[in-house]
Design a protein around this motif. Sequence first.
Motif, PDB file in Angstrom:
ATOM      1  N   ASP A   1       0.763  -1.154   0.089  1.00  0.00           N
ATOM      2  CA  ASP A   1       0.006   0.155  -0.059  1.00  0.00           C
ATOM      3  C   ASP A   1       0.989   1.284  -0.024  1.00  0.00           C
ATOM      4  O   ASP A   1       0.393   2.119   0.204  1.00  0.00           O
ATOM      5  N   LEU A   2       2.071   1.077  -0.350  1.00  0.00           N
ATOM      6  CA  LEU A   2       2.981   2.358  -0.322  1.00  0.00           C
ATOM      7  C   LEU A   2       2.453   3.415  -1.299  1.00  0.00           C
ATOM      8  O   LEU A   2       2.180   2.889  -2.672  1.00  0.00           O
ATOM      9  N   SER A   3       2.422   4.651  -0.674  1.00  0.00           N
ATOM     10  CA  SER A   3       1.927   5.602  -1.594  1.00  0.00           C
ATOM     11  C   SER A   3       3.035   6.088  -2.610  1.00  0.00           C
ATOM     12  O   SER A   3       4.067   6.451  -2.428  1.00  0.00           O
ATOM     13  N   MET A   4       2.606   6.075  -3.763  1.00  0.00           N
ATOM     14  CA  MET A   4       3.674   6.362  -5.088  1.00  0.00           C
ATOM     15  C   MET A   4       3.328   7.718  -5.827  1.00  0.00           C
ATOM     16  O   MET A   4       2.138   8.147  -6.041  1.00  0.00           O
ATOM     17  N   THR A   5       4.159   8.167  -6.484  1.00  0.00           N
ATOM     18  CA  THR A   5       4.112   9.621  -7.135  1.00  0.00           C
ATOM     19  C   THR A   5       4.561   9.180  -8.474  1.00  0.00           C
ATOM     20  O   THR A   5       5.800   8.661  -8.796  1.00  0.00           O
ATOM     21  N   PRO A   6       3.699   9.502  -9.358  1.00  0.00           N
ATOM     22  CA  PRO A   6       4.062   9.253 -10.873  1.00  0.00           C
ATOM     23  C   PRO A   6       5.570  10.028 -11.370  1.00  0.00           C
ATOM     24  O   PRO A   6       5.544  11.075 -11.060  1.00  0.00           O
ATOM     25  N   VAL A   7       6.278   9.249 -11.912  1.00  0.00           N
ATOM     26  CA  VAL A   7       7.616   9.784 -12.366  1.00  0.00           C
ATOM     27  C   VAL A   7       7.352  10.778 -13.718  1.00  0.00           C
ATOM     28  O   VAL A   7       8.023  11.803 -14.060  1.00  0.00           O
ATOM     29  N   ILE A   8       6.510  10.132 -14.700  1.00  0.00           N
ATOM     30  CA  ILE A   8       6.278  10.708 -15.813  1.00  0.00           C
ATOM     31  C   ILE A   8       4.911  10.950 -16.019  1.00  0.00           C
ATOM     32  O   ILE A   8       4.103   9.964 -15.974  1.00  0.00           O
ATOM     33  N   THR A   9       4.570  12.394 -15.951  1.00  0.00           N
ATOM     34  CA  THR A   9       3.020  12.453 -16.124  1.00  0.00           C
ATOM     35  C   THR A   9       2.590  12.497 -17.521  1.00  0.00           C
ATOM     36  O   THR A   9       1.413  12.492 -17.677  1.00  0.00           O
ATOM     37  N   GLU A  10       3.368  12.704 -18.637  1.00  0.00           N
ATOM     38  CA  GLU A  10       2.860  12.860 -19.998  1.00  0.00           C
ATOM     39  C   GLU A  10       2.523  11.141 -20.248  1.00  0.00           C
ATOM     40  O   GLU A  10       2.772  10.077 -19.534  1.00  0.00           O
ATOM     41  N   GLN A  11       1.788  11.003 -21.435  1.00  0.00           N
ATOM     42  CA  GLN A  11       1.344   9.552 -21.975  1.00  0.00           C
ATOM     43  C   GLN A  11       2.665   9.118 -22.721  1.00  0.00           C
ATOM     44  O   GLN A  11       2.761   8.833 -23.883  1.00  0.00           O
ATOM     45  N   VAL A  12       3.558   8.942 -21.910  1.00  0.00           N
ATOM     46  CA  VAL A  12       5.233   8.170 -22.388  1.00  0.00           C
ATOM     47  C   VAL A  12       5.620   7.046 -21.503  1.00  0.00           C
ATOM     48  O   VAL A  12       5.127   7.074 -20.289  1.00  0.00           O
ATOM     49  N   MET A  13       6.164   6.019 -22.153  1.00  0.00           N
ATOM     50  CA  MET A  13       6.694   5.059 -21.512  1.00  0.00           C
ATOM     51  C   MET A  13       8.092   4.793 -21.772  1.00  0.00           C
ATOM     52  O   MET A  13       8.724   5.609 -22.779  1.00  0.00           O
ATOM     53  N   VAL A  14       8.815   3.998 -21.326  1.00  0.00           N
ATOM     54  CA  VAL A  14      10.382   3.611 -21.652  1.00  0.00           C
ATOM     55  C   VAL A  14      10.429   2.386 -22.410  1.00  0.00           C
ATOM     56  O   VAL A  14       9.910   1.534 -21.715  1.00  0.00           O
ATOM     57  N   LEU A  15      11.132   2.589 -23.500  1.00  0.00           N
ATOM     58  CA  LEU A  15      11.503   1.488 -24.309  1.00  0.00           C
ATOM     59  C   LEU A  15      12.796   1.081 -24.281  1.00  0.00           C
ATOM     60  O   LEU A  15      13.715   1.828 -24.022  1.00  0.00           O
ATOM     61  N   GLU A  16      13.144  -0.089 -23.904  1.00  0.00           N
ATOM     62  CA  GLU A  16      14.539  -0.707 -23.689  1.00  0.00           C
ATOM     63  C   GLU A  16      14.725  -1.871 -24.454  1.00  0.00           C
ATOM     64  O   GLU A  16      14.056  -2.725 -24.801  1.00  0.00           O
ATOM     65  N   VAL A  17      15.955  -1.952 -25.166  1.00  0.00           N
ATOM     66  CA  VAL A  17      16.442  -2.781 -26.265  1.00  0.00           C
ATOM     67  C   VAL A  17      17.740  -3.332 -25.735  1.00  0.00           C
ATOM     68  O   VAL A  17      18.777  -2.520 -25.522  1.00  0.00           O
ATOM     69  N   LYS A  18      17.713  -4.636 -25.408  1.00  0.00           N
ATOM     70  CA  LYS A  18      18.962  -5.095 -24.872  1.00  0.00           C
ATOM     71  C   LYS A  18      19.403  -6.563 -25.761  1.00  0.00           C
ATOM     72  O   LYS A  18      18.430  -7.483 -26.119  1.00  0.00           O
ATOM     73  N   PHE A  19      20.872  -6.663 -25.955  1.00  0.00           N
ATOM     74  CA  PHE A  19      20.994  -7.944 -26.670  1.00  0.00           C
ATOM     75  C   PHE A  19      22.721  -8.070 -26.611  1.00  0.00           C
ATOM     76  O   PHE A  19      23.224  -7.119 -26.067  1.00  0.00           O
ATOM     77  N   ASP A  20      22.879  -9.448 -26.792  1.00  0.00           N
ATOM     78  CA  ASP A  20      24.265  -9.533 -26.668  1.00  0.00           C
ATOM     79  C   ASP A  20      25.282  -9.344 -27.768  1.00  0.00           C
ATOM     80  O   ASP A  20      25.915  -8.308 -27.465  1.00  0.00           O
ATOM     81  N   GLN A  21      25.258 -10.029 -28.767  1.00  0.00           N
ATOM     82  CA  GLN A  21      26.438  -9.702 -29.779  1.00  0.00           C
ATOM     83  C   GLN A  21      25.940  -8.514 -31.054  1.00  0.00           C
ATOM     84  O   GLN A  21      26.533  -7.964 -31.317  1.00  0.00           O
ATOM     85  N   MET A  22      24.718  -9.010 -31.259  1.00  0.00           N
ATOM     86  CA  MET A  22      24.101  -7.836 -32.210  1.00  0.00           C
ATOM     87  C   MET A  22      22.590  -8.135 -32.280  1.00  0.00           C
ATOM     88  O   MET A  22      21.886  -8.936 -31.797  1.00  0.00           O
ATOM     89  N   LEU A  23      21.960  -7.146 -32.826  1.00  0.00           N
ATOM     90  CA  LEU A  23      20.493  -6.989 -32.903  1.00  0.00           C
ATOM     91  C   LEU A  23      20.177  -7.263 -34.410  1.00  0.00           C
ATOM     92  O   LEU A  23      20.657  -6.571 -35.389  1.00  0.00           O
ATOM     93  N   PRO A  24      19.334  -8.208 -34.480  1.00  0.00           N
ATOM     94  CA  PRO A  24      19.082  -8.609 -35.821  1.00  0.00           C
ATOM     95  C   PRO A  24      18.296  -7.531 -36.641  1.00  0.00           C
ATOM     96  O   PRO A  24      17.943  -6.815 -36.396  1.00  0.00           O
ATOM     97  N   GLU A  25      18.738  -7.565 -38.199  1.00  0.00           N
ATOM     98  CA  GLU A  25      18.562  -6.374 -38.757  1.00  0.00           C
ATOM     99  C   GLU A  25      17.117  -6.199 -38.868  1.00  0.00           C
ATOM    100  O   GLU A  25      16.675  -5.034 -38.714  1.00  0.00           O
TER     101      GLU A  25
END
Length: 231
Positions: A180-204
Amino acid sequence: MGETLLNVYRSELKYYISLYEYYYLRQMLQNIMEPDPNMGARGEYFIRSLYFDSVDNVDYMNKVAGIENRKKIRLRIYDTDSQKVKLEVKNRFNSYMQKESLSITRDDALRIIDGDFDALDGFEANVSRKVKNIMVDNVYTPKVIVDYEREAFIYPEHNVRVTFDKNIRAAFSDRLFDPDLSMTPVITEQVMVLEVKFDQMLPEYIKNAISTARILNSSVSKYCMARELLG
């Protein structure tokens, strides 16, 4: 004795993405990647991280200053009822990331939060000694909790992982297991974070799919955003 998971050096790219572009890119990724089985029927899963930093906030300051070699130390859970906790050191070397991870108990986590770093004794893993030395020598304490929901897609070849982190919120608290921890939004706009992770290469074709979306490349740090929001 705990389970240690040592990830190899991985490339990690981060972007801000709008809600519209998220729907567009998710549709493309569903056709070329597999959904992460951890999402289950909900189509996403919960992540909570409690970040630690030194008395002089060295990890925060290194990130803000753009230091290429830096780290973050956190406890991570996927359910507030969880009896298992991940102790993680996330090391970054420019655009490469290495995560050192140790599975500990809920009781161990509570001891660490209370400043009893002897809870890290008895593990065979090197990461436990590394974390204890860092925390004792530099007077580390809990700083901030960050919550969000993650939607993830995987491609086993080259260990590719593409994630959308939504509803990022934070609390100036060390109550890791409080549902029940009270939380505060970090981003107020309709935006999210995209993360792309890979080992040796990202397929084309995955790279091409991502490049068609209008996204903003950024050195996003949820920890730093939370600290800047909450002080």
